[in-house]
Design an enzyme around this catalytic site. Structure first.
Site, PDB file in Angstrom:
ATOM      1  NE  ARG A  16      21.914   3.052 -10.946  1.00 41.31           N
ATOM      2  CZ  ARG A  16      20.757   3.416 -11.478  1.00 41.31           C
ATOM      3  NH1 ARG A  16      19.758   2.567 -11.481  1.00 41.31           N
ATOM      4  NH2 ARG A  16      20.602   4.608 -11.998  1.00 41.31           N
ATOM      5  CD  GLU A  17      30.345   2.048 -12.986  1.00 37.95           C
ATOM      6  OE1 GLU A  17      29.708   1.500 -12.062  1.00 37.95           O
ATOM      7  OE2 GLU A  17      31.108   3.010 -12.798  1.00 37.95           O
ATOM      8  CG  LEU A  18      27.348  -6.007 -13.006  1.00 33.72           C
ATOM      9  CD1 LEU A  18      28.223  -6.589 -14.112  1.00 33.72           C
ATOM     10  CD2 LEU A  18      27.576  -6.783 -11.699  1.00 33.72           C
ATOM     11  N   GLY A 434      -4.295  -0.993  -5.674  1.00 31.37           N
ATOM     12  CA  GLY A 434      -3.940   0.420  -5.656  1.00 31.37           C
ATOM     13  C   GLY A 434      -3.382   0.959  -6.951  1.00 31.37           C
ATOM     14  NE  ARG A 517      13.717  -4.026  -8.180  1.00 29.23           N
ATOM     15  CZ  ARG A 517      12.826  -3.119  -8.538  1.00 29.23           C
ATOM     16  NH1 ARG A 517      12.426  -3.028  -9.770  1.00 29.23           N
ATOM     17  NH2 ARG A 517      12.305  -2.320  -7.630  1.00 29.23           N
ATOM     18  CD  GLU A 607      11.053  -6.943   3.184  1.00 29.24           C
ATOM     19  OE1 GLU A 607      10.455  -7.384   2.202  1.00 29.24           O
ATOM     20  OE2 GLU A 607      11.954  -6.101   3.119  1.00 29.24           O
ATOM     21  CB  CYS A 645       3.501  -8.379  -1.356  1.00 28.88           C
ATOM     22  SG  CYS A 645       3.086  -6.732  -1.661  1.00 28.88           S
ATOM     23  CD  GLU A 667       2.311 -12.897  -3.861  1.00 29.65           C
ATOM     24  OE1 GLU A 667       2.697 -11.731  -3.659  1.00 29.65           O
ATOM     25  OE2 GLU A 667       3.067 -13.827  -4.138  1.00 29.65           O
ATOM     26  CG  HIS A 696       4.226 -11.526  -9.078  1.00 27.30           C
ATOM     27  ND1 HIS A 696       3.282 -12.023  -8.220  1.00 27.30           N
ATOM     28  CD2 HIS A 696       4.837 -10.519  -8.410  1.00 27.30           C
ATOM     29  CE1 HIS A 696       3.340 -11.362  -7.072  1.00 27.30           C
ATOM     30  NE2 HIS A 696       4.269 -10.441  -7.171  1.00 27.30           N
TER      31      HIS A 696
HETATM   32  N1  GLN Z   1      -0.666   0.043  -3.200  1.00 22.86           N
HETATM   33  C1  GLN Z   1       0.529  -0.521  -3.744  1.00 22.86           C
HETATM   34  C2  GLN Z   1       0.337  -0.823  -5.212  1.00 22.86           C
HETATM   35  O1  GLN Z   1      -0.752  -1.172  -5.587  1.00 22.86           O
HETATM   36  C3  GLN Z   1       0.877  -1.784  -3.030  1.00 22.86           C
HETATM   37  C4  GLN Z   1       2.095  -2.438  -3.606  1.00 22.86           C
HETATM   38  C5  GLN Z   1       2.717  -3.449  -2.701  1.00 22.86           C
HETATM   39  O2  GLN Z   1       2.153  -3.824  -1.706  1.00 22.86           O
HETATM   40  N2  GLN Z   1       3.881  -3.912  -3.042  1.00 22.86           N
HETATM   41  O3  GLN Z   1       1.282  -0.767  -5.986  1.00 22.86           O
HETATM   42 ZN    ZN Z   2       1.479  -6.374  -2.818  1.00 19.68          ZN
END
Ligand code: GLN
Ligand code: ZN
Length: 756
Positions: A16-18, A434, A517, A607, A645, A667, A696
């Site tokens: 992971r040098e970059l 959570g 990342r 996804e 999410c 979300e 976020h």
């Molecule tokens: N329970 C996980 C949290 O609160 C849910 C995270 C997620 O859905 N990306 O981090």
């Molecule tokens: Zn989430």
């Protein structure tokens, strides 16, 4: 001679040098010259590795400081106006990461991978020009190192198809002629530099194309081929991530000199392509660029020989299915994996050797690579027969699943009444998703424990104290349904993978996710089972700290599957069902331990959707079945939550409803509750918690803003089915902002209750 070819190599570096260089540069600890030197070193090493492995076609311009789509955007001069005044690397990183004055460009997943690209922004009247000549510079750079490369470009139609119009009514494809003109100029410059071939990636050819997109492909390549008729590199048009399907004739008919097809995802398309490919060269994507298993070379050779028989060896190239960007760099750095498992795997560097061996055998017969084939056959046989993979009890249990196992005892209306009687929650119940902040203190303790500097007992005591404090804070903040905070979890998939059999973990199996990342996906290599309860201890401990309802937290089977490297010797659906059975047992144990609410996160369900419409229903059927299998072992009184999410539900509403979770949190804050229209239109019957706080961003939302979001929600969803919660987990946030935001969130729920 059959040529060995590669389409792209991981840029992040084996160590992971970059990543490290980029992050130091962003912090100001490294100057631009040092960053460039690291990058040049990585490129040189990658070219050398590919040359040494015997690749006849070696890519250049596959390196990127952040993302190849963003590189294309910068090269085309398509810099959004808010970044005017910046140039070079400053402008480039500002587009990717934003500045105080200008928010970053949007980022989204590249096809069905976990790689994220920066979404190009288009505005009316935008002009395009060859703003830099990086592809030419890279070609020359490789040449100076004695490596003749085939430059890689993101295709003009894919670039436009992935772009977002920022001007109302602007049709991205209307900009095609200007964009293609820049590509034509670039190809001319590459020719001058000595490039004889370029690879142009048009992966949109494996998606359902609109007539306009199909027309754009024809137009773009007609124009480019006309421009090249005066001399210039030949074009290899690369498609990957699936079958050409109904775009096969279109792809084969484009005026290019070579075509690359994915024969890992779509081996069945070879015959049809051979029939239509005309006099083009054909690059066969036979080594899996999306997974880490060693290839079945003998099987691949069968396909390769079919192609050489039809076209002759001169017109055939052997290649990975797609760029090797999506797999880790080098298995040689995995010192902790046992030899048996290691013998089943191939990372990018090993895949080059597979490509080379296959090309030799396709050209001169299997004997030309006898050792490699013998080793591959032996590995295949050993893996297929290994007792570590096959657990008859797991297989028998999965085979015995019946429709009844997917059914809760009663329908939602009956369940929710019993749950409400048990829980006694107010209207607009408040909860969180959570996780609570993973503070530097927690990360430090985890690292110390991992290194053996903190013993198990001290670490446990530390986590208990964190959990206790977190629960006390939630009580003080006035939340109704509490969580334990997830401090003991490094990651929502890894935590479970580490405790399930059939999983293993690598030390250096990093894959770029976006920018600097990287993720290190678990490897599911065998039948999955749960030797012992995974979360019950912590859940019980947490429940004992409070009189309020405590929610048990689990990751769902589809998400575990989606964020892992999955075994390729059985259908994904089958592996998913095994994971689902393991999680089902955990759900049952949590219920037995007295947890009244259990949340099964399915963050990645969307996804996993196949790229083609026609394949989506089958996926959704098994994904929903897997979720229901985990959730259906409990009594009516136990409330099942799920969390997702994202905020696009329109096209998957039937599946979301079929999951039949008692409560779903989603979300929603950034979409201004508009996404609830999908739930209203579908008459989604169960409880919903639309996020009212965008986690976020570090911004603390005002209580009044949350009240107005909730009011919008009540216009779409009956008030007695609404929950109040953030958009997602809080692990990346800090406590001060969390406390203030939750105070506002609880206040907003109370405001609505008073109004009722
Ligand atoms: N329970 C996980 C949290 O609160 C849910 C995270 C997620 O859905 N990306 O981090
Ligand atoms: Zn989430």
């Amino acid at each position: 001679m059959v040529k060995a070819a590669n389409l792209g190599y991981p840029r992040i570096g084996a160590k992971r040098e970059l990543k490290k260089a980029l992050e130091s540069y962003w912090k100001g600890d490294l100057d631009a010259a040092a960053l460039e030197a690291t990058a040049a070193g990585l490129r040189a090493a990658n070219w050398a590795a590919q040359a040494e492995a015997g690749m006849a076609r070696i890519p250049s311009n596959d390196f990127s400081f952040y993302d190849q789509v963003l590189d294309t955007t910068a090269m085309l001069g398509a810099v959004p106006p808010r970044f005017a005044g910046l140039d070079g690397l400053d402008a480039y990183f500002a587009m990717a990461r934003g500045t105080d004055a200008a928010p970053a460009m949007e980022m989204t997943k590249w096809f069905d991978t976990n790689y994220h690209y920066i979404v190009p922004e288009l505005t009316a009247g935008m002009t395009f020009r060859l703003a830099n000549q990086i592809p030419v510079e890279r070609f020359k750079e490789a040449k100076a190192r004695g490596v003749h490369t085939r430059p890689v470009l993101v295709g003009p139609v894919t670039w436009l198809a992935l772009a977002k119009a920022k001007t109302e009514g602007l049709e991205p494809l209307s900009l095609l002629p200007q964009v293609v003109a820049v590509y034509a100029e670039l190809l001319g410059r590459l020719a001058e530099a000595g490039a004889d071939w370029v690879q142009i990636d048009e992966p949109i050819l494996v998606r359902d194309l609109s007539p306009a997109e199909a027309e754009a492909l024809r137009g773009a390549y007609d124009t480019l081929s006309a421009a090249l008729s005066k001399g210039g590199p030949r074009i290899l048009l690369a498609t990957y991530f699936g079958a050409l399907g109904d775009n096969l004739e279109l792809a084969c008919g484009l005026p290019v000199d070579g075509l690359h097809i994915d024969l890992v995802r779509a081996p069945g398309q070879l015959d049809a392509v051979l029939a239509k490919v005309g006099d083009k060269s054909l690059s066969l994507g036979l080594i899996d660029g999306r997974n880490i298993w060693r290839s079945d070379l003998s099987r691949a050779l069968g396909l390769a020989q079919k192609a050489t028989a039809a076209l002759g060896g001169e017109r055939v190239e052997i290649a990975p299915s797609c760029s090797l960007l999506h797999v880790p760099v080098d298995l040689a750095h995995e010192t902790a994996l046992d030899d048996e498992l290691k013998g089943w795997l191939a990372f990018a560097r090993q895949k080059l050797d597979e490509v080379a061996a296959l090309a030799r055998a396709a050209g001169s017969g299997r004997e030309a690579a006898a050792d490699a084939f013998a080793a591959a056959d032996a590995a295949m046989a050993a893996r297929a027969a290994s007792a570590r993979i096959h657990d008859p009890a797991v297989k028998a249990r999965a085979a015995a699943v019946t429709a009844a196992d997917l059914e809760r005892p009663s329908p939602y209306a009956v369940r929710i009444a019993k749950q409400q009687a048990r829980l006694g929650l107010p209207a607009y119940p408040t909860t969180t998703i959570g996780s609570f902040p993973q503070t530097p203190e927690i990360r430090k303790a985890r690292a110390a424990h991992r290194r053996g500097e903190m013993n198990d007992a001290d670490y446990r005591a530390f986590l208990e104290e964190q959990t206790r404090q977190c629960i006390r804070r939630q009580e003080e903040l006035g939340l109704d349904v509490l969580v334990h905070g997830e401090f003991e979890r490094n990651d929502m998939v890894e935590y479970f993978g580490e405790q399930l059999s059939g999983f293993t973990f690598t030390k250096n199996g990093w894959v770029q996710s976006y920018g600097s990342r990287c993720v290190k996906p678990p490897v599911i290599f065998g039948d999955v089972s749960r030797p012992r309860a995974m979360t019950v201890d912590w859940a019980k401990f947490a429940a004992a700290q409070t009189t309020r309802p405590m929610k048990g937290m689990l990751t769902g089977p589809v998400t575990i599957l989606q964020w892992s490297f999955v075994r390729d010797d059985q259908p994904r659906a089958e592996t998913c069902r095994q994971v689902a059975l393991a999680i089902r047992d955990e759900v049952a144990d949590l219920e037995r331990a007295g947890l009244p609410i259990i949340q099964i996160d399915e963050a990645a369900l969307r996804e996993g959707l196949p790229l083609r419409q026609a394949e989506r229903q089958e996926y959704l059927d098994w994904a929903v079945a897997a979720f229901r299998l985990t959730a259906s072992a409990v009594a009516d009184e136990t409330q099942i939550h799920t969390h997702m999410c994202y905020s696009e539900f329109n096209d998957i509403m039937p599946a979301i409803a079929a999951m039949d979770a008692d409560v779903i949190s989603i979300e929603a804050s950034r979409s201004d509750m508009e996404l609830l229209e999908a739930f209203r239109d579908f008459e989604y019957p169960n409880d919903i918690g639309p996020g009212v706080w965008d986690i976020h961003s570090p911004r603390v939302p005002e209580q009044s803003a949350m009240v107005s979001l909730l009011k919008s929600a009540t216009a779409l969803i009956p008030a007695d089915r609404l929950w109040v919660n953030p958009d997602c987990g809080l692990k990346t946030r800090g406590w001060p902002e969390v406390e203030r935001s939750i105070t506002h969130l609880v206040g907003a729920a109370r405001t609505l209750r008073e109004k009722a």
